[in-house]
Write an enzyme that holds these catalytic residues in place. Structure first.
Site, PDB file in Angstrom:
ATOM      1  N   GLU A   1       0.816  -1.214   0.000  1.00 36.25           N
ATOM      2  CA  GLU A   1       0.000   0.000   0.000  1.00 36.25           C
ATOM      3  C   GLU A   1       0.852   1.269   0.000  1.00 36.25           C
ATOM      4  O   GLU A   1       0.365   2.339   0.379  1.00 36.25           O
ATOM      5  CB  GLU A   1      -0.945   0.017   1.219  1.00 36.25           C
TER       6      GLU A   1
ATOM      7  N   TYR B   1     -20.519  12.562  19.163  1.00 32.93           N
ATOM      8  CA  TYR B   1     -19.747  13.771  18.816  1.00 32.93           C
ATOM      9  C   TYR B   1     -18.308  13.470  18.427  1.00 32.93           C
ATOM     10  O   TYR B   1     -17.667  14.213  17.684  1.00 32.93           O
ATOM     11  CB  TYR B   1     -19.819  14.801  19.959  1.00 32.93           C
TER      12      TYR B   1
ATOM     13  N   HIS C   1     -12.451  -3.600   3.268  1.00 35.95           N
ATOM     14  CA  HIS C   1     -10.999  -3.632   3.478  1.00 35.95           C
ATOM     15  C   HIS C   1     -10.601  -3.221   4.902  1.00 35.95           C
ATOM     16  O   HIS C   1     -10.053  -4.026   5.629  1.00 35.95           O
ATOM     17  CB  HIS C   1     -10.334  -2.719   2.428  1.00 35.95           C
TER      18      HIS C   1
HETATM   19  P1  13P Z   1       1.339  -5.245   3.160  1.00 33.01           P
HETATM   20  O1  13P Z   1       1.798  -6.469   3.962  1.00 33.01           O
HETATM   21  O2  13P Z   1       1.917  -5.274   1.772  1.00 33.01           O
HETATM   22  O3  13P Z   1       1.600  -3.973   3.909  1.00 33.01           O
HETATM   23  O4  13P Z   1      -0.217  -5.389   2.933  1.00 33.01           O
HETATM   24  C1  13P Z   1      -1.100  -5.568   3.995  1.00 33.01           C
HETATM   25  C2  13P Z   1      -2.388  -4.860   3.757  1.00 33.01           C
HETATM   26  O5  13P Z   1      -3.061  -4.553   4.702  1.00 33.01           O
HETATM   27  C3  13P Z   1      -2.832  -4.553   2.392  1.00 33.01           C
HETATM   28  O6  13P Z   1      -3.915  -3.680   2.422  1.00 33.01           O
END
Ligand code: 13P
Length: 233
Positions: A92, A136, A178
């Site tokens: 990422e 809040y 995610h």
């Molecule tokens: P990485 O191990 O490459 O940091 O990826 C983990 C992750 O959370 C991907 O969204």
């Protein structure tokens, strides 16, 4: 490669230690597990703006400070910036890099798969409207809701673009199917916000299970956002 430490600038080794400690504390707090999630801090080297980021696919209990990766922040994205380290940077790295490139106020980025944030980010209503102003403290992320970035495959430029849009004017967002991202002017601030957002998500899920919460009016959330501007020790 470490810059010369000064009284007001810690040495790179200290920053690497702080980043790894933060990654491990996310595991202890149950906000991350295994190699899920990633963290970074802005870190200049010599004349170059850059970032230190956790390595890809390496659980933080097996990671040492030498496994963290430095990357330059580049304006020209026709080529990927070349990482400096013995490991590959987090998959990422794009949203970490792009947040520093586009936001002067961001000096740390925390990405987790915290369970309540992630569960909410799978709900159609959250994906459509974000996390509403049921408490809040939602304003701690900088607005009257916490937006949810649309889904895109992990590690892609599309995910980075969605995340930057969801974080516009804000310090945290959810990522559909995610997890979440929290940013801050310091690593401590980004970490505290990540913990707060998971508390908000858990509490919202509880309120939903009890019949669904009421929400605060937009004027009140605007007032709280203002008050947070000078809420600090
Ligand atoms: P990485 O191990 O490459 O940091 O990826 C983990 C992750 O959370 C991907 O969204």
């Amino acid at each position: 490669m470490s810059p010369t430490p000064t009284a007001d600038r810690p040495a790179e080794d200290d920053v690497r230690r702080a980043l790894l400690d933060a990654a491990r504390s996310l595991d202890r707090l149950g906000l991350n597990h295994g190699s899920a999630g990633n963290l970074s801090v802005r870190w200049h080297r010599g004349g170059s703006d850059g970032l230190l980021v956790t390595p890809s696919a390496l659980p933080c209990d097996r990671c040492t400070t030498d496994d963290l990766v430095w990357m330059p922040i580049v304006a020209d994205r026709s080529h990927d910036p070349r990482p400096d380290g013995r490991r590959r940077p987090s998959s990422e790295w794009r949203f970490h890099h792009d947040l520093y490139a586009h936001r002067d106020d961001v000096h740390a980025v925390v990405h987790t798969h915290a369970p309540h944030c992630t569960a909410l980010a799978c709900l159609p209503s959250i994906q459509r409207d974000g996390l509403p102003a049921f408490h809040y403290m939602v304003a701690a992320a900088g607005g009257g809701d916490v937006r949810c970035a649309p889904y895109a495959t992990f590690g892609t430029q599309a995910l980075s673009d969605h995340a930057l849009a969801a974080l516009e004017g804000r310090r945290a967002c959810l990522l559909a199917h995610h997890g979440m991202i929290a940013v801050g002017a310091t690593l401590e601030a980004a970490m505290a916000l990540a913990v707060e957002l998971e508390w908000l998500a858990r509490t919202y899920a509880l309120a939903l299970s009890l019949g669904g919460p009421a929400t605060l009016p937009a004027e009140e959330m605007a007032r709280v956002v203002e008050r947070f501007r000078d809420y600090r020790p």
